[in-house]
Write a protein that holds these residues in place. Structure first.
Motif, mmCIF file in Angstrom:
data_model
loop_
_atom_site.group_PDB
_atom_site.id
_atom_site.type_symbol
_atom_site.label_atom_id
_atom_site.label_comp_id
_atom_site.label_asym_id
_atom_site.label_seq_id
_atom_site.Cartn_x
_atom_site.Cartn_y
_atom_site.Cartn_z
ATOM 1 N N THR A 9 0.845 -1.197 0.000
ATOM 2 C CA THR A 9 0.000 0.000 0.000
ATOM 3 C C THR A 9 0.881 1.248 0.000
ATOM 4 N N GLY A 10 0.258 2.403 -0.089
ATOM 5 C CA GLY A 10 0.993 3.658 -0.027
ATOM 6 C C GLY A 10 1.744 3.812 1.288
ATOM 7 N N ALA A 11 1.111 3.440 2.396
ATOM 8 C CA ALA A 11 1.762 3.540 3.706
ATOM 9 C C ALA A 11 2.959 2.599 3.793
ATOM 10 N N VAL A 12 2.811 1.399 3.259
ATOM 11 C CA VAL A 12 3.908 0.426 3.260
ATOM 12 C C VAL A 12 5.036 0.915 2.353
ATOM 13 N N ALA A 13 4.679 1.448 1.184
ATOM 14 C CA ALA A 13 5.690 1.981 0.266
ATOM 15 C C ALA A 13 6.475 3.102 0.940
ATOM 16 N N LYS A 14 5.784 3.985 1.649
ATOM 17 C CA LYS A 14 6.460 5.081 2.363
ATOM 18 C C LYS A 14 7.422 4.524 3.404
ATOM 19 N N THR A 15 6.944 3.625 4.242
ATOM 20 C CA THR A 15 7.772 3.075 5.314
ATOM 21 C C THR A 15 9.032 2.418 4.765
ATOM 22 N N GLU A 16 8.890 1.596 3.748
ATOM 23 C CA GLU A 16 10.038 0.862 3.205
ATOM 24 C C GLU A 16 10.979 1.780 2.418
ATOM 25 N N THR A 17 10.439 2.728 1.681
ATOM 26 C CA THR A 17 11.274 3.641 0.900
ATOM 27 C C THR A 17 12.094 4.534 1.835
ATOM 28 N N VAL A 18 11.472 5.059 2.866
ATOM 29 C CA VAL A 18 12.190 5.886 3.844
ATOM 30 C C VAL A 18 13.216 5.040 4.594
ATOM 31 N N ARG A 19 12.864 3.814 4.972
ATOM 32 C CA ARG A 19 13.808 2.932 5.670
ATOM 33 C C ARG A 19 15.048 2.687 4.817
ATOM 34 N N LEU A 20 14.833 2.382 3.520
ATOM 35 C CA LEU A 20 15.964 2.149 2.624
ATOM 36 C C LEU A 20 16.816 3.404 2.452
ATOM 37 N N ALA A 21 16.170 4.554 2.285
ATOM 38 C CA ALA A 21 16.918 5.804 2.146
ATOM 39 C C ALA A 21 17.749 6.074 3.404
ATOM 40 N N ASP A 22 17.155 5.845 4.567
ATOM 41 C CA ASP A 22 17.884 6.025 5.825
ATOM 42 C C ASP A 22 19.086 5.076 5.898
ATOM 43 N N ALA A 23 18.897 3.827 5.474
ATOM 44 C CA ALA A 23 19.987 2.844 5.508
ATOM 45 C C ALA A 23 21.119 3.255 4.565
ATOM 46 N N ILE A 24 20.771 3.806 3.418
ATOM 47 C CA ILE A 24 21.798 4.245 2.455
ATOM 48 C C ILE A 24 22.558 5.446 3.015
ATOM 49 N N VAL A 25 21.840 6.415 3.576
ATOM 50 C CA VAL A 25 22.500 7.582 4.169
ATOM 51 C C VAL A 25 23.392 7.148 5.336
ATOM 52 N N SER A 26 22.975 6.133 6.073
ATOM 53 C CA SER A 26 23.765 5.694 7.232
ATOM 54 C C SER A 26 25.079 5.022 6.832
ATOM 55 N N LEU A 27 25.282 4.771 5.542
ATOM 56 C CA LEU A 27 26.573 4.272 5.082
ATOM 57 C C LEU A 27 27.664 5.336 5.257
ATOM 58 N N LEU A 28 27.251 6.578 5.323
ATOM 59 C CA LEU A 28 28.195 7.692 5.474
ATOM 60 C C LEU A 28 28.547 7.875 6.941
ATOM 61 N N PRO A 29 29.822 8.074 7.249
ATOM 62 C CA PRO A 29 30.188 8.390 8.636
ATOM 63 C C PRO A 29 29.541 9.712 9.050
ATOM 64 N N ALA A 30 28.910 9.732 10.198
ATOM 65 C CA ALA A 30 28.233 10.946 10.666
ATOM 66 C C ALA A 30 29.193 12.121 10.755
ATOM 67 N N SER A 31 30.461 11.855 10.971
ATOM 68 C CA SER A 31 31.447 12.926 11.133
ATOM 69 C C SER A 31 31.685 13.726 9.857
ATOM 70 N N ILE A 32 31.313 13.199 8.684
ATOM 71 C CA ILE A 32 31.525 13.939 7.428
ATOM 72 C C ILE A 32 30.245 14.561 6.889
ATOM 73 N N VAL A 33 29.099 14.233 7.484
ATOM 74 C CA VAL A 33 27.810 14.760 7.012
ATOM 75 C C VAL A 33 27.531 16.096 7.679
ATOM 76 N N VAL A 34 27.374 17.141 6.853
ATOM 77 C CA VAL A 34 27.085 18.484 7.347
ATOM 78 C C VAL A 34 25.574 18.697 7.434
ATOM 79 N N ASN A 35 24.840 18.234 6.407
ATOM 80 C CA ASN A 35 23.397 18.436 6.365
ATOM 81 C C ASN A 35 22.762 17.407 5.431
#
Length: 182
Positions: A54-80
């Motif tokens: 569903t739309g709600a499931v698509a949102k949850t999984e898409t945001v989860r995946l995006a968060d997981a991809i961003v988390s590949l970056l060390p927090a110390s180099i991310v400005v924004n």
């Protein structure tokens, strides 16, 4: 899926142009594994397509995946991290899907092209398939990946490193869900 990808690319490109009107790389060593190193899979990067999509499931999984991809970056180099996400409504020629756009500003001493290439290696090691890769004349590196070999249950990811503006280091992530049922 092609129309959806083109729409996402066009919209994200406009946002990227407005957000980073010109990025540059520095002479920092590239943080990439050597060809002899293996890149372990990250289970958090594996997409999950449920029976009831569903739309709600698509949102949850898409945001989860995006968060997981961003988390590949060390927090110390991310400005924004600038985040835009929405459920894109169906049109006469395409079905609805959920899309996420993240513009990630890094500490300017980091090479966004080298970092995006290292991210792609980790994403591929986690089961994604690279469909296209290009470097344009301005130095922007763009990679398109699919989360599954079955297009109807696959997330589409475009990841780019943009070194065009001096003193800025930007990675752009565009992620779209599979089409929602009619």
């Amino acid at each position: 899926m092609r129309k959806r990808a083109r729409s996402a690319i066009a919209g994200a490109s406009l946002v990227l142009l407005l957000a980073v009107a010109g990025c540059s790389s520095s002479d920092v060593p590239k943080p990439m594994p050597t060809p002899t190193q293996s890149v372990p899979a990250d289970p958090a990067l594996t997409s999950v397509f449920p029976d009831d999509f569903t739309g709600a499931v698509a949102k949850t999984e898409t945001v989860r995946l995006a968060d997981a991809i961003v988390s590949l970056l060390p927090a110390s180099i991310v400005v924004n991290v600038a985040n835009t996400e929405q459920l894109v409504p169906a049109t006469a020629s395409s079905r609805s899907y959920y899309g996420v756009l993240r513009i990630i500003s890094l500490d300017p001493t980091n090479d966004p092209v080298a970092i995006s290439k290292a991210m792609v290696q980790k994403i591929e090691a986690s089961g994604w398939t690279q469909r296209e890769s290009s470097d344009d004349a301005t130095g922007v590196h763009l990679v398109t990946l699919l989360s599954n070999s079955k297009p109807n249950i696959s997330w589409l990811l475009q990841l780019s490193g943009d070194p065009r503006v001096a003193g800025q280091s930007v990675i752009q992530l565009q992620l779209v869900s599979p089409d929602l049922p009619s």
